[in-house]
Design a protein around this motif. Sequence first.
Motif, PDB file in Angstrom:
ATOM      1  N   TYR A 122      28.826 -13.262 -21.342  1.00  0.00           N
ATOM      2  CA  TYR A 122      29.257 -13.197 -19.950  1.00  0.00           C
ATOM      3  C   TYR A 122      27.971 -13.163 -19.128  1.00  0.00           C
ATOM      4  CZ  TYR A 122      32.226 -11.448 -16.058  1.00  0.00           C
ATOM      5  OH  TYR A 122      32.920 -11.274 -14.879  1.00  0.00           O
ATOM      6  N   CYS A 129      29.959 -19.121 -18.003  1.00  0.00           N
ATOM      7  CA  CYS A 129      30.350 -18.916 -16.603  1.00  0.00           C
ATOM      8  C   CYS A 129      29.886 -20.055 -15.706  1.00  0.00           C
ATOM      9  CB  CYS A 129      29.766 -17.605 -16.078  1.00  0.00           C
ATOM     10  SG  CYS A 129      30.398 -16.107 -16.856  1.00  0.00           S
ATOM     11  N   HIS A 158      34.562 -19.781 -13.458  1.00  0.00           N
ATOM     12  CA  HIS A 158      34.523 -18.335 -13.651  1.00  0.00           C
ATOM     13  C   HIS A 158      35.683 -17.623 -12.962  1.00  0.00           C
ATOM     14  CE1 HIS A 158      32.888 -14.442 -14.442  1.00  0.00           C
ATOM     15  NE2 HIS A 158      32.445 -14.209 -13.215  1.00  0.00           N
ATOM     16  N   THR A 213      37.438 -14.592 -17.863  1.00  0.00           N
ATOM     17  CA  THR A 213      36.232 -15.031 -18.555  1.00  0.00           C
ATOM     18  C   THR A 213      36.026 -14.373 -19.919  1.00  0.00           C
ATOM     19  OG1 THR A 213      35.027 -15.858 -16.632  1.00  0.00           O
ATOM     20  CG2 THR A 213      33.708 -14.976 -18.423  1.00  0.00           C
ATOM     21  N   ASN A 247      35.726 -16.501 -23.445  1.00  0.00           N
ATOM     22  CA  ASN A 247      34.665 -16.373 -24.449  1.00  0.00           C
ATOM     23  C   ASN A 247      35.263 -16.183 -25.841  1.00  0.00           C
ATOM     24  OD1 ASN A 247      32.617 -16.650 -22.576  1.00  0.00           O
ATOM     25  ND2 ASN A 247      32.174 -14.468 -22.431  1.00  0.00           N
ATOM     26  N   ALA A 282      31.177  -9.167 -22.603  1.00  0.00           N
ATOM     27  CA  ALA A 282      31.790  -9.100 -21.275  1.00  0.00           C
ATOM     28  C   ALA A 282      31.057  -8.016 -20.510  1.00  0.00           C
ATOM     29  CB  ALA A 282      33.283  -8.779 -21.373  1.00  0.00           C
TER      30      ALA A 282
END
Length: 388
Positions: free
Chosen positions: A286, A331, A336, A341, A345, A371
């Motif tokens: 992230y 992102c 995004h 998000t 991932n 994250a």
Amino acid sequence: MTQATAPVVAGIGTVPNGTHSVPERDLALTVVRDALEDASVELPAVDGIYMPSPRPWTRQGFFSTYLLHQLGLEVDRSLEVSTGGTSGGHAFHAAVSDVRDGTVETALVLAVERNSTIDTTGPYFDYVLKLFDAEFESPIGMTIPAAYAQSMQRYCHEHDVDRDDIAEIVVKNRANGVANPDALFDDDLSRTDVLEARPVADPIRLFDCPAPCDGAAAILLTADERPESDSQPVSVAGTGYHHDPSHFVMSRGSRATELPAVGRAADEAVDGAGVSVADIDVVEPYAPFPHIEAIVAEELGLAARGDGVDACLEGRTAPGGEIPISPSGGCLGRGHPAMVTPLLNYVAAVRQLRGTAPTQVPGAERVLTTAEHGHVNGVTATVFSAEV
């Protein structure tokens, strides 16, 4: 400590990042349906539902309760959590824990967001201001790009990094995103495009910023491998979390150019998986701004302090490099929808390990994801493995 039982990813579902004219409810129902179909699981088997709370401008409140009503679903556990960018990570980790200890057998994790319903001024800006220190930062009109601009400036100063070189991280991720049919963009960027784009907060320009968009994703976790599935089984091998005592660029004892929560969370996750960072084949972080990807690489020990940008320039973080970072586009290249998000991932990790990723890394067996919320002051890390 090695995990005794690693939950298995039975199914995944996504919608393309972009602009969607249907309500969040419909996006949620779509990805839930697709995840169930991917897993060959019937809806009544789900006994736990977990999700980040949708953004404040979402019309439907009590979203998870409303969704359970729409699905006609009875569950033993439900969770709707709000911790910024880590919301999806915390929801996912709660589901992993409940499956691991037998509290639930089949956990549904989902996230949904529509940013196309709100302007970036007005109510959205009021929401952003509340994220900062209400006495000292909000009154001056602080913004998220402005916070990251400060850390980019400091990063370049401390490590004698050429700001222009950071543009190559944007170029790499945009190219990765163009190959991803779920991503927002369909055109590449050049270094010149990035450096000559509209200024946002010096030295950050437009393409250095993650593009808000609509999106949704769902992941189905089970205690056991689905025998009827034709897909390569993927397990959640390790999880980790750490929160540094900082708030955006306000910190205690750490630099704005260092993100200690990343390293601590990742160490816990790889330790739980019984491996080391050296055993990771792909990283899906992230990283909402390009210098953050560079710093994440440094915190993971994939590059020396101050050399994260060089890792990109030398091709080491490219899909064919020694440690690919954000082959999905991340992102910057994928778009995004912030609450979604983390799950995007995870979906990217699962596709890598199934061998179905749009930009496939040959022989990938382990993927590390992160994250974050704020200026990466709190981080969840998750290791996915092709070994069950």
